[in-house]
Design an enzyme around this catalytic site. Structure first.
Site, short mmCIF file in Angstrom:
data_model
loop_
_atom_site.label_atom_id
_atom_site.label_comp_id
_atom_site.label_asym_id
_atom_site.label_seq_id
_atom_site.Cartn_x
_atom_site.Cartn_y
_atom_site.Cartn_z
N CYS A 32 0.87 -1.18 0.00
CA CYS A 32 0.00 0.00 0.00
C CYS A 32 0.91 1.22 0.00
O CYS A 32 1.44 1.63 1.04
CB CYS A 32 -0.92 -0.02 1.22
SG CYS A 32 -1.95 1.47 1.37
N GLU A 56 -3.75 0.54 -5.84
CA GLU A 56 -2.86 -0.58 -6.11
C GLU A 56 -2.72 -0.73 -7.62
O GLU A 56 -3.64 -0.39 -8.37
CB GLU A 56 -3.41 -1.87 -5.48
CG GLU A 56 -2.40 -3.01 -5.43
CD GLU A 56 -1.12 -2.61 -4.74
OE1 GLU A 56 -0.14 -2.28 -5.45
OE2 GLU A 56 -1.09 -2.59 -3.50
#
Length: 336
Positions: free
Chosen positions: A2, A116
């Site tokens: 992340c 992402e």
């Protein structure tokens, strides 16, 4: 992993997002916080930690930099916020940088969503991940404090990650540790130093986590605003192996011989049924003559052969036989 997130929440709304209830909350350095749609490591974000002061039952909303700088880092070193912006939850009890933080330096990070990148051939397509009802996401994190060369104490944090859920695995093999209810947030924030957090540090399997593709322009940290989370259409790239597989099937179908049905009716008036039967008769008459049959069978006379070769059936079928290449007496007299 992340490495990008969206955090445009007001600091006042953060305690409510973590279900802190009636706890007493203090705010520290929140004036450093700048709401953004494209937050990257090195940015200041509001983090919730347990109040270690006189009121240990309370909580603190404190602005910290994303990207852990351990307290034992030399003050002469330039901080690298990208080095530890994430920490693998499976190994935090083994590495010294994280193990010493587990007893009392656990915290919560509240964001509205994160980004992402999915590999698509030679390219990477960013996706925006969020909850279906747009509730804030709460991540499990660890924080530390470090004094720089100017004597300033700087607070930094790292977000814990775990293996991907069964659904999220199509995007990436890792995901942040998402604490989805009040029980899990309270346990992570207030648990004792001897608590086992294995039940918390696991993939988020609830179906309300959704995602969609967004513009690749948000890959630049300087690109910010609502355009970062605007859904776009992505043309799916098919593997080149599928192209060759289709070509092979096409070639195979083209090279496969077609069966001829001799009983099929003629498609045009020019193709008479008698033509086929007489043509096949003529072909068998000459093909069946072998070297052993010459003495038994009688060779047709010139007139009979010419009559058969000049029959209407022969003209219509335009059939060539071995006798066509052989000159006969009739062919010489016919010229005169």
């Amino acid at each position: 992993m992340c490495g990008r997130c969206r955090c445009s929440i007001r600091p006042d709304d953060i305690p409510r997002s973590c279900n802190l209830g009636n706890r007493r909350v203090r705010f520290v350095d929140t004036d450093r916080y700048r709401p953004a749609y494209n937050v990257s490591p090195g940015s200041n974000l509001p983090v919730i930690r347990r109040d270690t002061g006189a009121n240990s039952e309370g909580a603190v909303v404190q602005c910290m930099k994303w990207g852990l700088i351990p307290s034992f880092t030399k003050n002469t070193e330039k901080p690298d916020y990208y080095r530890m912006f994430n920490a693998r939850s499976e190994s935090i009890g083994e590495k010294a940088s994280f193990r010493r933080l587990l007893p009392g330096n656990r915290c919560l990070v509240v964001v509205e969503g994160f980004f992402e990148w999915k590999k698509d051939g030679g390219k990477k397509q960013p996706y925006y991940i969020h909850l279906k009802d747009d509730r804030p996401l709460v991540f499990a994190a660890l924080y530390d404090s470090w004094k720089n060369s100017e004597g300033e104490i700087q607070y930094t944090f790292t977000i814990l990650t775990t293996s991907s859920s069964s659904a999220f695995g199509c995007l990436h093999d890792r995901m942040p540790v998402i604490l989805g209810n009040q029980e899990s947030t309270n346990e992570w924030l207030d648990g004792s130093s001897s608590s086992k957090f294995d039940s918390l540090l696991k993939p988020y399997e609830e179906p309300d986590l959704v995602w969609y593709p967004v513009t690749p322009a948000m890959g630049k940290p300087s690109f910010d605003g609502p355009e970062c989370i605007k859904e776009i259409l992505v043309k799916e790239t098919k593997p080149i192996s599928m192209f060759f597989a289709k070509m092979g099937t096409k070639i195979e179908n083209q090279s496969e011989p077609k069966e001829v049905d001799k009983t099929e009716k003629p498609r045009s008036p020019k193709q008479e049924p008698e033509t086929k039967s007489e043509t096949l008769y003529l072909k068998r008459e000459y093909d069946d003559v072998s070297s052993s049959d010459i003495k038994v069978k009688v060779k047709p006379t010139v007139d009979e052969a010419d009559k058969k070769l000049t029959s209407p059936a022969k003209k219509k079928a335009n059939l060539k036989t071995s006798s066509d290449n052989q000159k006969t007496l009739f062919s010489y007299f016919g010229k005169n």
